[in-house]
Design an enzyme around this catalytic site. Structure first.
Site, PDB file in Angstrom:
ATOM      1  N   LYS A 117     -29.190  24.899  16.486  1.00 41.50           N
ATOM      2  CA  LYS A 117     -29.151  23.511  16.943  1.00 41.50           C
ATOM      3  C   LYS A 117     -28.284  23.390  18.185  1.00 41.50           C
ATOM      4  O   LYS A 117     -27.288  24.081  18.343  1.00 41.50           O
ATOM      5  CB  LYS A 117     -28.661  22.578  15.839  1.00 41.50           C
ATOM      6  CG  LYS A 117     -27.212  22.743  15.469  1.00 41.50           C
ATOM      7  CD  LYS A 117     -26.779  21.688  14.467  1.00 41.50           C
ATOM      8  CE  LYS A 117     -25.293  21.893  14.144  1.00 41.50           C
ATOM      9  NZ  LYS A 117     -24.951  21.628  12.789  1.00 41.50           N
TER      10      LYS A 117
ATOM     11  N   ALA B 157       0.810  -1.239   0.000  1.00 43.12           N
ATOM     12  CA  ALA B 157       0.000   0.000   0.000  1.00 43.12           C
ATOM     13  C   ALA B 157       0.836   1.280   0.000  1.00 43.12           C
ATOM     14  O   ALA B 157       0.288   2.371   0.115  1.00 43.12           O
ATOM     15  CB  ALA B 157      -0.991   0.025   1.157  1.00 43.12           C
TER      16      ALA B 157
END
Length: 340
Positions: A205, A48
Site C-alpha cells: 500500500k 477527574a
C-alpha cells in the site's frame, strides 16, 4: 518463590475488567482454589483526578497489575501509574505490569522533525513509578522492549491464532494463503504462515497521509485462495477492508482477518460489518464493546489462558518463551479447541 503467599496476587484497573476476572478464574483452576482479584477502590474525583485505595495487605507480595492502556489511553495509563505507586508504598515485594495492549506503541520512532518518541516516554514513566517487570502482547514494534531497562516479556498471539485456524479451516488447509496488509508486517505474517504451513502474499500500500490509503497492489497469486490477513492492530479498519476488497478483486475465494488488538475506533465496526470479509478475529486484549460483540462477522478469541500461564511462569521463575510454541499452547486452550 515468595514466602508470603501461595499464589501471585492480581489487581486490576478499569481498562479490561472482564479479562482480569477471567485471568483470576483461571488462576483459581491452576491453584485448585478460588482466586480473587485484590480488593481495591479505583475511582475518579469530581475534577477527574484518579484515586486508588488497596483494601488488602500486600506487604511482601508478588503483585501483578492487569491494565491495558487502551482508549481512553491517558486515563488508563494514569490508573496504572497510580496503582503502582499505591502498591510500592504498601511494601509490595515486586510489581509486574500486565499490559495486554500497550498504548502509544505506534509512536516508537521519530517520523519527522520535532516529533516525540512517546513509547519511550511511557516506558520511562512506568519504570519510574516502580514497575519491575512488564508482560505484554504483540507489541507494535519489537524494539519497544529496548526502551525499558527492566525485563519485558512480549507474548505473541500467533500460536493461538494458528490453533484457531487449524480448528476452523480443518480440511481446507491446502487453500489457505496468509496475507500481510503491508510490507512492514511481513515478519508477523510470515511467522503465522510458517506455523500453519501456508504460503505468503503481501498487499503493498502507498499512503498519502495517515488514515488514507492511496493505492494497493497484491504481490503473489491469490486466485481461488482463502486469504487470511494478519496484523497486530485494527484501528479504523479502512486499510483492512480495502485490502480485503483488493484481494477479492485479485481472485481470492474468501477473506478472513486475524488481528491481535481490536482498537476499532470511529467507523471501524460499521466498515467491518459491511465489508467483503467473512470474519475478523480479534483477541480480548482490549475489552470488546457491545457493538463489537453484536457484529456478526467479528469473533473474539480469549487471551486469559495464555496470560494466566505467563503470570504463573513469571511467578515460578520458569520460561515464558515456552508459550511461543503451539505444543505448549494447545493444552492450555484444550476446552476451546479440543479436536485440532
Amino acid at each position: 518463590m515468595p514466602s508470603h503467599s501461595t499464589e501471585p496476587k492480581l489487581i486490576a484497573g478499569n481498562a479490561n475488567q472482564s479479562l482480569s476476572k477471567a485471568i483470576a478464574r483461571r488462576m483459581g483452576m491452576h491453584r485448585g482454589s478460588a482466586s480473587e482479584l485484590v480488593s481495591a477502590r479505583i475511582e475518579r474525583f469530581t475534577d477527574a483526578e484518579i484515586f486508588v485505595e488497596v483494601f488488602e495487605n500486600v506487604r511482601g507480595e508478588d503483585m501483578f497489575i492487569i491494565q491495558s492502556t487502551s482508549n481512553p489511553a491517558n486515563d488508563n495509563l494514569m490508573e496504572l501509574l497510580i496503582m503502582t505507586d499505591a502498591l510500592r508504598r504498601s511494601s509490595a515485594a515486586r510489581i509486574t505490569a500486565v499490559i495486554p495492549y500497550f498504548g502509544y506503541a505506534r509512536q516508537d520512532r521519530r517520523t519527522k522533525a520535532r516529533t516525540p518518541i512517546s513509547a519511550k516516554l511511557v516506558a520511562n514513566m512506568l519504570t519510574e513509578a516502580g514497575i519491575e517487570r512488564v508482560l505484554t502482547l504483540d507489541l507494535h514494534a519489537a524494539q519497544i522492549q529496548g526502551f525499558f531497562d527492566i525485563p519485558v516479556d512480549n507474548l505473541y498471539a500467533s500460536p493461538v491464532f494458528a490453533l484457531d485456524i487449524l480448528h476452523r479451516f480443518k480440511g481446507g488447509m491446502q487453500d489457505l494463503m496468509v496475507v500481510s496488509p503491508d510490507v512492514g508486517g511481513v515478519a508477523r505474517a510470515r511467522e503465522l504462515a510458517k506455523r500453519i504451513g501456508a504460503p505468503l502474499s503481501i498487499v503493498d500500500k502507498r499512503r498519502e497521509k495517515p488514515g488514507e490509503v492511496a493505492e494497493m497492489t497484491v504481490i503473489g497469486d491469490v486466485t481461488g485462495k482463502t486469504c487470511i490477513i494478519v496484523d497486530d492492530i485494527c484501528d479504523t479498519a479502512g486499510t483492512l477492508c480495502k485490502a480485503a476488497e483488493v484481494l477479492v478483486e485479485a481472485g481470492a475465494a474468501e477473506v478472513h482477518a486475524y488481528i491481535t488488538h481490536g482498537v476499532l475506533s470511529g467507523p471501524a465496526i460499521e466498515r467491518v460489518g459491511g465489508s467483503v470479509m467473512k470474519s475478523l478475529v480479534i483477541t480480548d486484549s482490549i475489552e470488546p464493546s457491545e457493538a463489537v460483540r453484536n457484529c456478526s462477522n467479528i469473533r473474539v478469541v480469549p487471551m486469559a489462558p495464555m496470560l494466566t500461564q505467563a503470570i504463573l511462569n513469571i511467578w515460578n521463575g520458569t520460561s515464558v518463551s515456552s508459550l511461543f510454541e503451539l505444543d505448549t499452547i494447545e493444552p492450555i486452550y484444550q476446552g476451546l479447541y479440543s479436536e485440532v
